[in-house]
Design an enzyme around this catalytic site. Sequence first.
Site, short mmCIF file in Angstrom:
data_model
loop_
_atom_site.label_atom_id
_atom_site.label_comp_id
_atom_site.label_asym_id
_atom_site.label_seq_id
_atom_site.Cartn_x
_atom_site.Cartn_y
_atom_site.Cartn_z
N ASP A 1 0.83 -1.20 0.00
CA ASP A 1 0.00 0.00 0.00
C ASP A 1 0.86 1.25 0.00
O ASP A 1 2.02 1.23 0.43
CB ASP A 1 -0.90 0.02 1.25
CG ASP A 1 -1.96 -1.06 1.19
OD1 ASP A 1 -2.44 -1.36 0.08
OD2 ASP A 1 -2.29 -1.61 2.25
N TYR B 1 5.87 -9.51 8.38
CA TYR B 1 5.60 -8.08 8.47
C TYR B 1 5.92 -7.60 9.88
O TYR B 1 5.72 -8.33 10.87
CB TYR B 1 4.12 -7.79 8.17
CG TYR B 1 3.83 -7.63 6.69
CD1 TYR B 1 4.13 -6.43 6.04
CD2 TYR B 1 3.28 -8.67 5.96
CE1 TYR B 1 3.87 -6.29 4.69
CE2 TYR B 1 3.01 -8.52 4.60
CZ TYR B 1 3.31 -7.32 3.97
OH TYR B 1 3.06 -7.17 2.63
#
Lengths: 241, 241
Positions: free
Chosen positions: B52, B110
Amino acid sequence: MPNYLLRLAFVGTNFYGWQVQPNLRTVQGEIQKALSQILCEDVKVTGCCRTDSGVHALDYIANFKTQKDFPEEKLLKALNGILPKDVGVYAVKKVSEEFNARYSVKGKVYLYKIWNSEVRNPFLYPFSWQVKREINTEVLRNILKKFEGTHDFRALTKLEEERNTVINLEEVSLNVEYPLIEIRLKASHFLRYMVRRIVGTAVKISLGLYSEEVLEELLQGKGNSPYTAPPQGLHLEKVLL
Amino acid sequence: MPNYLLRLAFVGTNFYGWQVQPNLRTVQGEIQKALSQILCEDVKVTGCCRTDSGVHALDYIANFKTQKDFPEEKLLKALNGILPKDVGVYAVKKVSEEFNARYSVKGKVYLYKIWNSEVRNPFLYPFSWQVKREINTEVLRNILKKFEGTHDFRALTKLEEERNTVINLEEVSLNVEYPLIEIRLKASHFLRYMVRRIVGTAVKISLGLYSEEVLEELLQGKGNSPYTAPPQGLHLEKVLL
């Protein structure tokens, strides 16, 4: 008259250093603007030292006097609310009227970061000097050790005003997590460009680009340091009260 | 036809994510532009995943095929020379023709960073979510643990296309060096917004802003996660081959 100490940090990338200059973005300028807005009076802030354009501070001390008696916690919140995101105020504290950030600090620790790799680290790029040729860190350590102790550092500064250039460099240390090389220097005070010239000279000698004899002369106050390491690697890490 | 693997890192702040979009600055766009310049032919780069806008990558894997047989070391230097400073290529490696960054990666880790303090850290500000109210980290740890394992994460993603939303979240861990809170999540793959919605939901529940019952429903695939944590705290930390 209330006297407030500020403890802060700033990312130096987009500042022309600490000290106010006309039409340029400076840390002192931003803080004075914020304080004047909060206190509705002109405020003059005293910093613990100048910093060069592009140099960072993980710790910085300043103070200011005001007519107003403002709760510390409230001032801390208001400052962080108004100041731009590349400055953060860690602490606000009322101190005795004699306290002066410039004269009351007992010492400073500077940290210089080198990224010794051909390959760029984009996260460290704005906070380090990227040296692509491999540095022999043991040679670098030995050269840095020679700067320790009391020397006349006139050959490693930009002489701006008549000033005592003899300084006791209490500690110079090297921490290697290769390819990241961290150099720390501790003294009661530093001269302009002194850290960047020590680092620049030491790195160039350890790369074999200058002879070690140059160093002996520089430490005797003769000649002029051949290289100033770039500002973005330099961090004022700790101000000692 | 030579197939090259690229291992890179990028600071996401000034990118509209990985994937090429017309008239927007993207990582894929910058890399394709640089490669086309070096190889004098149009190059299409395949990335291991979308990211993103504003999300960072400490590690990212991509590959591309070319007519040219170019030495790996030379390509590495040329890429780092041409690419903008917020991207760094760590490694260039020739791989078998079957290798495809999107389908060949085995998993991802992540990292989400939270700065839990009223006081801003200007260095971490672009790389974390500043949460001013104090988070009880033991409560947060317990809530995060509930996400571990195999669940239907349809309530914690943005459903864009028909896709299997059942995922085995192999590991969710919390590392606290207060006020810095680091959350790591490991899985073979992730859904869009999934990490940011897990983190956002867990933080809001641990602050008492949502009841834990919401969580039970979300993990059964019902409803919609109430909060998406901001992109700048998210880092793709490791891509597993």
